[in-house]
Design an enzyme around this catalytic site. Sequence first.
Site, mmCIF file in Angstrom:
data_model
loop_
_atom_site.group_PDB
_atom_site.id
_atom_site.type_symbol
_atom_site.label_atom_id
_atom_site.label_comp_id
_atom_site.label_asym_id
_atom_site.label_seq_id
_atom_site.Cartn_x
_atom_site.Cartn_y
_atom_site.Cartn_z
ATOM 1 N N LYS A 35 10.132 -2.935 -14.007
ATOM 2 C CA LYS A 35 9.390 -3.353 -15.121
ATOM 3 C C LYS A 35 8.753 -1.870 -15.600
ATOM 4 C CE LYS A 35 5.125 -4.751 -12.612
ATOM 5 N NZ LYS A 35 4.175 -5.751 -12.214
ATOM 6 N N GLN A 47 3.326 7.266 2.663
ATOM 7 C CA GLN A 47 3.094 8.618 3.235
ATOM 8 C C GLN A 47 3.450 8.643 4.576
ATOM 9 O OE1 GLN A 47 -1.183 9.793 2.821
ATOM 10 N NE2 GLN A 47 -1.002 9.601 0.692
ATOM 11 N N GLU A 115 0.784 6.418 14.639
ATOM 12 C CA GLU A 115 -0.155 5.836 13.861
ATOM 13 C C GLU A 115 -0.843 4.612 14.600
ATOM 14 O OE1 GLU A 115 1.374 4.879 9.894
ATOM 15 O OE2 GLU A 115 2.367 6.687 9.694
ATOM 16 N N HIS A 243 -6.154 -0.667 3.928
ATOM 17 C CA HIS A 243 -6.196 0.362 4.921
ATOM 18 C C HIS A 243 -7.370 1.051 5.160
ATOM 19 C CE1 HIS A 243 -4.619 4.336 5.914
ATOM 20 N NE2 HIS A 243 -3.181 3.993 5.884
ATOM 21 N N ARG A 290 -4.966 -1.647 12.177
ATOM 22 C CA ARG A 290 -5.757 -1.369 11.061
ATOM 23 C C ARG A 290 -6.810 -2.376 10.782
ATOM 24 N NH1 ARG A 290 -1.147 0.291 6.892
ATOM 25 N NH2 ARG A 290 -0.903 2.259 8.049
ATOM 26 N N HIS A 351 -4.068 -2.822 0.556
ATOM 27 C CA HIS A 351 -3.153 -1.942 0.766
ATOM 28 C C HIS A 351 -1.540 -2.714 0.879
ATOM 29 C CE1 HIS A 351 -0.977 1.771 2.203
ATOM 30 N NE2 HIS A 351 -0.726 1.005 3.522
ATOM 31 N N ARG A 386 0.280 -6.403 9.751
ATOM 32 C CA ARG A 386 1.305 -5.484 10.156
ATOM 33 C C ARG A 386 0.758 -4.167 10.718
ATOM 34 N NH1 ARG A 386 3.546 -1.135 6.784
ATOM 35 N NH2 ARG A 386 1.290 -1.052 5.533
HETATM 36 P P1 FAD Z 1 8.244 -1.534 -4.194
HETATM 37 O O1 FAD Z 1 8.724 -0.356 -3.723
HETATM 38 O O2 FAD Z 1 6.696 -1.758 -4.709
HETATM 39 O O3 FAD Z 1 9.119 -1.966 -5.520
HETATM 40 C C1 FAD Z 1 8.678 -2.946 -6.476
HETATM 41 C C2 FAD Z 1 9.622 -3.086 -7.455
HETATM 42 O O4 FAD Z 1 9.551 -4.347 -8.160
HETATM 43 C C3 FAD Z 1 9.428 -1.758 -8.515
HETATM 44 O O5 FAD Z 1 10.293 -1.251 -9.198
HETATM 45 C C4 FAD Z 1 8.601 -2.796 -9.709
HETATM 46 O O6 FAD Z 1 8.875 -1.955 -11.042
HETATM 47 C C5 FAD Z 1 9.494 -4.051 -9.666
HETATM 48 N N1 FAD Z 1 8.758 -5.162 -10.189
HETATM 49 C C6 FAD Z 1 7.575 -5.857 -9.945
HETATM 50 N N2 FAD Z 1 7.583 -6.893 -10.714
HETATM 51 C C7 FAD Z 1 8.200 -6.792 -11.620
HETATM 52 C C8 FAD Z 1 8.692 -7.875 -12.740
HETATM 53 N N3 FAD Z 1 7.745 -8.706 -13.024
HETATM 54 N N4 FAD Z 1 9.735 -7.502 -13.431
HETATM 55 C C9 FAD Z 1 10.610 -6.565 -13.206
HETATM 56 N N5 FAD Z 1 10.396 -5.645 -12.363
HETATM 57 C C10 FAD Z 1 9.422 -5.895 -11.244
HETATM 58 N N6 FAD Z 1 5.084 1.306 4.386
HETATM 59 C C11 FAD Z 1 5.662 2.027 5.572
HETATM 60 O O7 FAD Z 1 6.350 1.147 6.204
HETATM 61 N N7 FAD Z 1 5.126 3.282 5.770
HETATM 62 C C12 FAD Z 1 4.253 4.305 5.188
HETATM 63 O O8 FAD Z 1 4.214 5.178 5.514
HETATM 64 C C13 FAD Z 1 3.867 3.479 3.908
HETATM 65 N N8 FAD Z 1 3.022 4.207 3.301
HETATM 66 C C14 FAD Z 1 2.241 3.563 2.065
HETATM 67 C C15 FAD Z 1 1.295 4.193 1.401
HETATM 68 C C16 FAD Z 1 0.996 3.611 0.101
HETATM 69 C C17 FAD Z 1 0.062 4.616 -0.734
HETATM 70 C C18 FAD Z 1 1.276 2.315 -0.412
HETATM 71 C C19 FAD Z 1 1.030 1.690 -1.412
HETATM 72 C C20 FAD Z 1 1.934 1.645 0.696
HETATM 73 C C21 FAD Z 1 2.538 2.278 1.696
HETATM 74 N N9 FAD Z 1 3.507 1.448 2.692
HETATM 75 C C22 FAD Z 1 3.927 2.230 3.644
HETATM 76 C C23 FAD Z 1 3.922 0.007 2.336
HETATM 77 C C24 FAD Z 1 5.304 0.128 1.560
HETATM 78 O O9 FAD Z 1 5.242 1.372 0.729
HETATM 79 C C25 FAD Z 1 5.720 -0.808 0.673
HETATM 80 O O10 FAD Z 1 5.574 -2.161 1.303
HETATM 81 C C26 FAD Z 1 7.130 -0.913 0.240
HETATM 82 O O11 FAD Z 1 7.490 0.514 -0.169
HETATM 83 C C27 FAD Z 1 7.626 -1.881 -0.729
HETATM 84 O O12 FAD Z 1 8.842 -1.852 -0.925
HETATM 85 P P2 FAD Z 1 9.528 -2.844 -2.041
HETATM 86 O O13 FAD Z 1 10.973 -2.450 -2.173
HETATM 87 O O14 FAD Z 1 9.267 -4.248 -1.162
HETATM 88 O O15 FAD Z 1 8.478 -2.937 -3.462
HETATM 89 C C1 SIN Z 2 -0.279 5.457 6.158
HETATM 90 O O1 SIN Z 2 0.537 6.431 6.027
HETATM 91 O O2 SIN Z 2 -1.225 5.408 6.621
HETATM 92 C C2 SIN Z 2 0.392 4.121 5.575
HETATM 93 C C3 SIN Z 2 1.315 3.639 6.423
HETATM 94 C C4 SIN Z 2 1.602 2.168 6.165
HETATM 95 O O3 SIN Z 2 1.022 1.662 5.312
HETATM 96 O O4 SIN Z 2 2.480 1.829 6.827
#
Ligand code: FAD
Ligand code: SIN
Length: 539
Positions: A35, A47, A115, A243, A290, A351, A386
């Site tokens: 989207k 991160q 972590e 978080h 956490r 988070h 988690r």
């Molecule tokens: P996302 O990467 O969120 O991708 C979602 C996709 O769906 C996007 O492309 C979006 O555009 C699309 N989408 C959503 N709704 C629609 C729609 N209606 N129509 C079309 N497209 C849509 N996890 C770890 O394991 N280690 C970490 O260090 C870590 N750090 C983090 C730090 C931050 C700041 C955040 C926010 C999260 C972190 N997490 C971490 C969690 C992890 O990043 C996410 O859980 C993971 O990346 C999710 O991946 P995903 O592919 O499921 O979704």
């Molecule tokens: C963080 O880097 O503290 C986020 C890691 C995570 O959400 O798994």
Amino acid sequence: METDFLVIGSGIAGLTYAIKTARYFPEKKITIITKAQADETNTKYAQGGIAGVWDDQKDSFDKHIEDTLIAGDGLCNKEVVEIVVTEGPERIKEIIEYGARFDKTESGEYSLGKEGGHSENRILHHKDVTGSEIERAMLEELRACNNVELINHCFVVDLITQHHLGFLVTKSTPDIQCYGVYVLNLHNNQIEKIIAPITLIATGGNGQAYRTTTNPKIATGDGVAMVYRAKGRIENMEFIQFHPTALYEPGVSPSFLITEAVRGDGGILRNKQGEAFMEKYDERKDLAPRDIVARAIDSEMKRAGTEHVYLDCTHMDKEKFIHHFPNIYERCKKIGIDVMQHWIPVAPAAHYSCGGVKTDTMARTSIQHLYACGECASTGLHGANRLASNSLLEAMVFAHRAYIDTIEKHNKICESPETQQHWQSQVPDWDAKGTTYPKEMILITQSLKELQQIMSDYVGIVRTDVRLERASRRLDLLHEETEELYKNTKVSPQLCELRNLITVGYLIVKGAEFRKESRGLHFNTDHLQKSALVQNIIL
Ligand code: FAD
Ligand code: SIN
């Protein structure tokens, strides 16, 4: 449009599935819908890194499994934990092959971070921007797949099922099938249908349901809400992970994360008086899981009447800090905080969603021909909380499993002519008759703010029965008003996101109301004990 494999979402989950499927079926068409810009995902902002057993001298699968189960507080599915932990390293090797560069020590070994809740150092990372490195490498890998079409700025509105063919579909309909999706093409503002024998949703999290979140604007729980509307199974929505350490910057959204890896490297939480308070709460101190750290911070803030606590890094080695956390160092500097001199103001922020679309061990949802993986799915890995850095790992493991299942399922669907093709030809176009453009978009923005306020005030880190009741009543009103608007106005992403977030809010509240205990991330002061009967709450 017709496609062979439809992928919704371009984060780690969607891209893993798309790359693998494209390679296995070079003659088939894979379509990815997103989207926003392709890289605007939760993945990009990760991160800390990816947890995985890498050093078999010190670490073991058993230890990682045990740490995950402890964090999950009795609700993890042990079979799933074993699958993710043991298959994880293979998947990590694959993204290294795609070109993701993880930091190494001077001796050339991978530098492994630590972590909260991990008993060993096992987190591979790329400085403090692991997610953007992974997203970059995967999008580059995807470019080499000629049979993949990546369509940005298309908003998926709803899944297409028998309901759209005029059949009554309820939660007890045994064979709900997904035929594809309706999407709002933001390039021409038209709603189009995309028909596909196999669809995978990888739409990420729902942090935007809360006022303060680390999640980017795209994290509006669209996939969960769509599956719920299509009468698919959703579970464990009450387990929203806060978080502990988002940078405290009032008015800035999303909140900038200060990775837990900073505490892994020695950062210490301090309250207003400068006391290192975590030792009062847990023997693992700043590296407790956490849920415990976030609750401890919440309680310190309430006691002192402050809106944040501090993360003290002033005793850490400057060079090492800058080497591991250059992004955090710079961001703090930008707002006048020299982390070597000043404590960083931090507060918890929504988070991660541990619950979501219920899947089995092959990422199959309760709707046929529909897979879910990544943050929108509830695989059974996280249970009630988690373990840090397990989500990128889970996304890759389950996207791979969905791909393995696809290989088998795809042939079956093609061999059965009376199924898919027969129905697909009958899918109607989107009916927008009688709708008009909204007169006041501001109403949508205001309702969104209201929703975020309700969720933050009544369904946050600490809950009570009265607060949940209040949230429920207020959400009912918002729901009614928004449904009315949805019926009468032309669909826009803002309206769809609001509607989806209200559904997500409702599911979180319902899950929380049903769970008459305090477990993991769900902490209700009216039910402080854990109950004897532990179960997932399926909605
Ligand atoms: P996302 O990467 O969120 O991708 C979602 C996709 O769906 C996007 O492309 C979006 O555009 C699309 N989408 C959503 N709704 C629609 C729609 N209606 N129509 C079309 N497209 C849509 N996890 C770890 O394991 N280690 C970490 O260090 C870590 N750090 C983090 C730090 C931050 C700041 C955040 C926010 C999260 C972190 N997490 C971490 C969690 C992890 O990043 C996410 O859980 C993971 O990346 C999710 O991946 P995903 O592919 O499921 O979704
Ligand atoms: C963080 O880097 O503290 C986020 C890691 C995570 O959400 O798994």
